[in-house]
Design a protein around this motif. Structure first.
Motif, PDB file in Angstrom:
ATOM      1  N   GLN A 105      14.387 -12.384  -4.708  1.00 12.62           N
ATOM      2  CA  GLN A 105      13.019 -11.870  -4.788  1.00 12.62           C
ATOM      3  C   GLN A 105      12.651 -11.230  -3.457  1.00 12.62           C
ATOM      4  OE1 GLN A 105       9.915 -14.377  -6.560  1.00 12.62           O
ATOM      5  NE2 GLN A 105       8.756 -14.043  -4.690  1.00 12.62           N
ATOM      6  N   GLU A 106      12.093 -10.023  -3.527  1.00 13.29           N
ATOM      7  CA  GLU A 106      11.734  -9.289  -2.317  1.00 13.29           C
ATOM      8  C   GLU A 106      10.789  -8.157  -2.706  1.00 13.29           C
ATOM      9  OE1 GLU A 106      11.717  -9.308   1.471  1.00 13.29           O
ATOM     10  OE2 GLU A 106      13.418 -10.413   0.669  1.00 13.29           O
ATOM     11  N   VAL A 163      16.065  -1.781  -1.270  1.00 12.89           N
ATOM     12  CA  VAL A 163      16.294  -3.109  -0.687  1.00 12.89           C
ATOM     13  C   VAL A 163      17.274  -3.898  -1.561  1.00 12.89           C
ATOM     14  CG1 VAL A 163      15.177  -5.239   0.084  1.00 12.89           C
ATOM     15  CG2 VAL A 163      13.987  -3.049   0.348  1.00 12.89           C
ATOM     16  N   LEU A 164      17.083  -3.849  -2.868  1.00 13.06           N
ATOM     17  CA  LEU A 164      17.997  -4.531  -3.783  1.00 13.06           C
ATOM     18  C   LEU A 164      19.390  -3.922  -3.709  1.00 13.06           C
ATOM     19  CD1 LEU A 164      18.691  -6.535  -6.014  1.00 13.06           C
ATOM     20  CD2 LEU A 164      17.742  -4.894  -7.673  1.00 13.06           C
ATOM     21  N   ARG A 165      19.478  -2.598  -3.671  1.00 18.23           N
ATOM     22  CA  ARG A 165      20.786  -1.944  -3.578  1.00 18.23           C
ATOM     23  C   ARG A 165      21.518  -2.350  -2.300  1.00 18.23           C
ATOM     24  NH1 ARG A 165      21.897   2.075  -7.173  1.00 18.23           N
ATOM     25  NH2 ARG A 165      20.165   2.760  -8.471  1.00 18.23           N
ATOM     26  N   LYS A 166      20.768  -2.456  -1.198  1.00 20.68           N
ATOM     27  CA  LYS A 166      21.375  -2.885   0.069  1.00 20.68           C
ATOM     28  C   LYS A 166      21.932  -4.305  -0.071  1.00 20.68           C
ATOM     29  CE  LYS A 166      20.311  -3.471   4.953  1.00 20.68           C
ATOM     30  NZ  LYS A 166      19.290  -3.376   5.994  1.00 20.68           N
ATOM     31  N   LEU A 179       0.826  -1.210   0.000  1.00 17.25           N
ATOM     32  CA  LEU A 179       0.000   0.000   0.000  1.00 17.25           C
ATOM     33  C   LEU A 179       0.860   1.259   0.000  1.00 17.25           C
ATOM     34  CD1 LEU A 179      -2.838  -1.098   2.438  1.00 17.25           C
ATOM     35  CD2 LEU A 179      -2.989  -0.809  -0.051  1.00 17.25           C
ATOM     36  N   ARG A 180       2.086   1.143   0.426  1.00 14.33           N
ATOM     37  CA  ARG A 180       3.019   2.279   0.415  1.00 14.33           C
ATOM     38  C   ARG A 180       3.826   2.351  -0.881  1.00 14.33           C
ATOM     39  NH1 ARG A 180       4.281   4.432   5.808  1.00 14.33           N
ATOM     40  NH2 ARG A 180       2.884   3.413   7.265  1.00 14.33           N
ATOM     41  N   GLY A 181       3.504   1.491  -1.846  1.00 12.10           N
ATOM     42  CA  GLY A 181       4.147   1.572  -3.160  1.00 12.10           C
ATOM     43  C   GLY A 181       5.209   0.523  -3.433  1.00 12.10           C
ATOM     44  N   TYR A 182       5.475  -0.353  -2.473  1.00 12.92           N
ATOM     45  CA  TYR A 182       6.461  -1.408  -2.707  1.00 12.92           C
ATOM     46  C   TYR A 182       5.892  -2.424  -3.682  1.00 12.92           C
ATOM     47  CZ  TYR A 182       9.631   0.130   0.964  1.00 12.92           C
ATOM     48  OH  TYR A 182      10.521   0.848   1.703  1.00 12.92           O
ATOM     49  N   ARG A 183       6.764  -2.983  -4.521  1.00 15.38           N
ATOM     50  CA  ARG A 183       6.365  -3.954  -5.538  1.00 15.38           C
ATOM     51  C   ARG A 183       7.184  -5.226  -5.383  1.00 15.38           C
ATOM     52  NH1 ARG A 183       6.268  -0.460 -11.057  1.00 15.38           N
ATOM     53  NH2 ARG A 183       4.910   1.171 -10.297  1.00 15.38           N
ATOM     54  N   LEU A 184       6.625  -6.320  -5.849  1.00 16.43           N
ATOM     55  CA  LEU A 184       7.386  -7.550  -5.895  1.00 16.43           C
ATOM     56  C   LEU A 184       8.506  -7.359  -6.912  1.00 16.43           C
ATOM     57  CD1 LEU A 184       7.687 -10.451  -4.915  1.00 16.43           C
ATOM     58  CD2 LEU A 184       6.268 -11.147  -6.832  1.00 16.43           C
ATOM     59  N   THR A 185       9.732  -7.554  -6.480  1.00 13.37           N
ATOM     60  CA  THR A 185      10.900  -7.318  -7.326  1.00 13.37           C
ATOM     61  C   THR A 185      11.705  -8.605  -7.445  1.00 13.37           C
ATOM     62  OG1 THR A 185      10.971  -5.032  -6.564  1.00 13.37           O
ATOM     63  CG2 THR A 185      12.960  -5.892  -7.608  1.00 13.37           C
TER      64      THR A 185
END
Length: 87
Positions: A35-36, A45-48, A8-14
């Motif tokens: 996958q996250e 999250v991916l960059r981290k 709901l805050r804009g995060y997507r399955l990546t």
């Protein structure tokens, strides 16, 4: 935060497909799939994860491909006409 709250805050399955050189045989490539839920277009999250990978793992990254999908979106209604069958 729950997965629904993140979405709901804009995060997507990546999904990230990482190709890297094997540390013991650098001429060989191997793949790892990650996958996250992440926030496009910056993908913090991916960059981290990639920063962790480069600091702590021996295999040098060759390439990273990213795909995302937003599951929370407005509902779509489609009307369908079906034949009426009477007995």
């Amino acid at each position: 935060m729950s997965e629904m709250e993140l979405q709901l805050r804009g995060y997507r399955l990546t999904l990230a497909e990482m190709t890297y050189h094997r540390p013991d045989f650098p001429a060989l490539l191997q793949e790892y799939v990650w996958q996250e839920l992440d926030l496009a277009p910056g993908y913090p999250v991916l960059r981290k994860f990639l920063d962790f990978y480069q600091r702590n793992l021996d295999g040098k990254l060759h390439s990273v491909q990213v795909a995302t999908r937003n599951f929370v979106r407005p509902a779509a209604t489609r009307w369908v006409t079906l034949p009426l069958i009477l007995n």
